[in-house]
Design a protein around this motif. Structure first.
Motif, PDB file in Angstrom:
ATOM      1  N   TYR A   1      -0.969  -1.921  -5.710  1.00  0.00           N
ATOM      2  CA  TYR A   1      -2.308  -2.084  -5.042  1.00  0.00           C
ATOM      3  C   TYR A   1      -2.756  -3.280  -5.339  1.00  0.00           C
ATOM      4  CZ  TYR A   1      -2.164   2.973  -4.446  1.00  0.00           C
ATOM      5  OH  TYR A   1      -1.715   4.370  -4.017  1.00  0.00           O
TER       6      TYR A   1
ATOM      7  N   ASN B   1       1.129   3.915  -2.871  1.00  0.00           N
ATOM      8  CA  ASN B   1       0.894   5.595  -2.671  1.00  0.00           C
ATOM      9  C   ASN B   1       1.984   6.166  -3.269  1.00  0.00           C
ATOM     10  OD1 ASN B   1      -1.641   4.861  -1.560  1.00  0.00           O
ATOM     11  ND2 ASN B   1      -0.588   4.825   0.786  1.00  0.00           N
ATOM     12  N   THR B   2       3.260   5.943  -3.168  1.00  0.00           N
ATOM     13  CA  THR B   2       4.386   6.534  -3.485  1.00  0.00           C
ATOM     14  C   THR B   2       4.488   6.828  -5.051  1.00  0.00           C
ATOM     15  OG1 THR B   2       5.588   5.696  -1.618  1.00  0.00           O
ATOM     16  CG2 THR B   2       6.756   6.623  -3.389  1.00  0.00           C
TER      17      THR B   2
ATOM     18  N   ALA C   1       1.877   6.466  -6.947  1.00  0.00           N
ATOM     19  CA  ALA C   1       0.674   7.374  -7.429  1.00  0.00           C
ATOM     20  C   ALA C   1       0.822   8.986  -7.192  1.00  0.00           C
ATOM     21  CB  ALA C   1      -0.619   6.975  -6.372  1.00  0.00           C
ATOM     22  N   GLU C   2       1.851   9.006  -6.151  1.00  0.00           N
ATOM     23  CA  GLU C   2       2.220  10.521  -5.929  1.00  0.00           C
ATOM     24  C   GLU C   2       3.073  10.937  -7.140  1.00  0.00           C
ATOM     25  OE1 GLU C   2       4.437  10.938  -2.225  1.00  0.00           O
ATOM     26  OE2 GLU C   2       2.436  10.050  -1.099  1.00  0.00           O
TER      27      GLU C   2
ATOM     28  N   LEU D   1       0.789  -1.136  -0.022  1.00  0.00           N
ATOM     29  CA  LEU D   1      -0.034   0.077   0.002  1.00  0.00           C
ATOM     30  C   LEU D   1       0.786   1.205   0.026  1.00  0.00           C
ATOM     31  CD1 LEU D   1      -2.922   0.112  -0.219  1.00  0.00           C
ATOM     32  CD2 LEU D   1      -2.997   0.244   2.529  1.00  0.00           C
ATOM     33  N   ILE D   2       2.021   1.249   0.875  1.00  0.00           N
ATOM     34  CA  ILE D   2       2.796   2.429   0.869  1.00  0.00           C
ATOM     35  C   ILE D   2       3.532   2.556  -0.323  1.00  0.00           C
ATOM     36  CG2 ILE D   2       4.937   3.238   2.002  1.00  0.00           C
ATOM     37  CD1 ILE D   2       3.965   1.844   4.455  1.00  0.00           C
TER      38      ILE D   2
ATOM     39  N   ALA E   1      -7.730   3.075  -3.036  1.00  0.00           N
ATOM     40  CA  ALA E   1      -6.765   3.312  -3.576  1.00  0.00           C
ATOM     41  C   ALA E   1      -6.277   2.855  -5.001  1.00  0.00           C
ATOM     42  CB  ALA E   1      -5.258   2.852  -2.872  1.00  0.00           C
TER      43      ALA E   1
ATOM     44  N   ALA F   1       1.796   1.823  -9.454  1.00  0.00           N
ATOM     45  CA  ALA F   1       0.793   2.000  -8.342  1.00  0.00           C
ATOM     46  C   ALA F   1      -0.326   1.037  -8.595  1.00  0.00           C
ATOM     47  CB  ALA F   1       0.319   3.346  -8.558  1.00  0.00           C
TER      48      ALA F   1
ATOM     49  N   GLU G   1      -9.351   0.196   2.347  1.00  0.00           N
ATOM     50  CA  GLU G   1      -8.390   1.174   2.101  1.00  0.00           C
ATOM     51  C   GLU G   1      -7.548   0.864   0.612  1.00  0.00           C
ATOM     52  OE1 GLU G   1      -4.375   2.796   4.407  1.00  0.00           O
ATOM     53  OE2 GLU G   1      -5.175   1.165   4.898  1.00  0.00           O
TER      54      GLU G   1
END
Length: 201
Positions: free
Chosen positions: A71, A56-57, A59-60, A52-53, A87, A67, A83
């Motif tokens: 996920y 998110n990175t 995706a940023e 997940l982390i 995402a 991403a 969650e």
């Protein structure tokens, strides 16, 4: 069985059960049935969080494909955690905005709806579905408007072309041609000797 093999077996079992309503207790039971102990199960939860982390990175940085892959791994480990599902939905929605591909829109809707299955009061999922559907309708409306404008332009162009062709039916003037042999001979035989040109000083 090695830890990796147990993990693979766990994911495979969970994937086969995804159509059922799973709970945290159900996931834990599956893990224990396969031979994972409490510590191994906690490690699975940590691996989920790591995916997940990383997702998110990515995706940023708008790296949607990476991403989505992260996920997906997280969802494989725990398919009922909203969650990860949300995402994934957001990643596909953003990817769809960039690519315009219908498949990405469908995936975004799928994961948002799946999150709603596990939590019917999940406001973010409801908003996500509404946002995706609104954008899809606007895009469809824009495409229809563009089609109408193009048809209008083609009709106008056709009318202009038709009128141009209709008025061009008047034959064009004869092109200039060199004198043929007879005309040249006749011109030579004419006597221009009595032609007087006044000369002024």
């Amino acid at each position: 069985m090695k830890q990796e093999e147990l993990l693979r077996a766990y994911i495979e079992k969970i994937l086969n059960l995804q159509d059922e309503q799973l709970s945290e207790a159900h996931l834990k039971k599956v893990a224990f049935e396969l031979g994972l102990d409490e510590n191994a199960y906690e490690e699975l939860k940590q691996v989920y969080e790591q995916h997940l982390i990383r997702g998110n990175t990515f995706a940023e940085h708008k790296n949607w494909e990476e991403a989505i892959e992260e996920y997906r791994h997280a969802i494989d480990l725990n398919p009922m955690k909203t969650e990860g599902l949300l995402a994934q939905s957001k990643a596909y929605e953003s990817f769809w905005k960039e690519s315009g591909k219908r498949l990405h829109k469908e995936e975004a809707l799928f994961y948002a709806k799946r999150a709603l299955q596990f939590d019917p009061d999940l406001k973010e999922a409801v908003e996500s579905i509404g946002r995706i559907q609104d954008r899809a309708e606007k895009r469809t409306g824009s495409m229809r408007l563009l089609a109408v404008v193009l048809i209008g332009l083609l009709a106008a162009l056709s009318l202009i072309t038709y009128n141009a062709l209709r008025f061009s039916e008047i034959p064009p003037p004869e092109p200039y041609t060199a004198l043929d042999a007879e005309d040249a001979k006749e011109a030579e035989e004419q006597d221009f000797s009595d032609l007087k040109v006044p000369i002024r000083f």
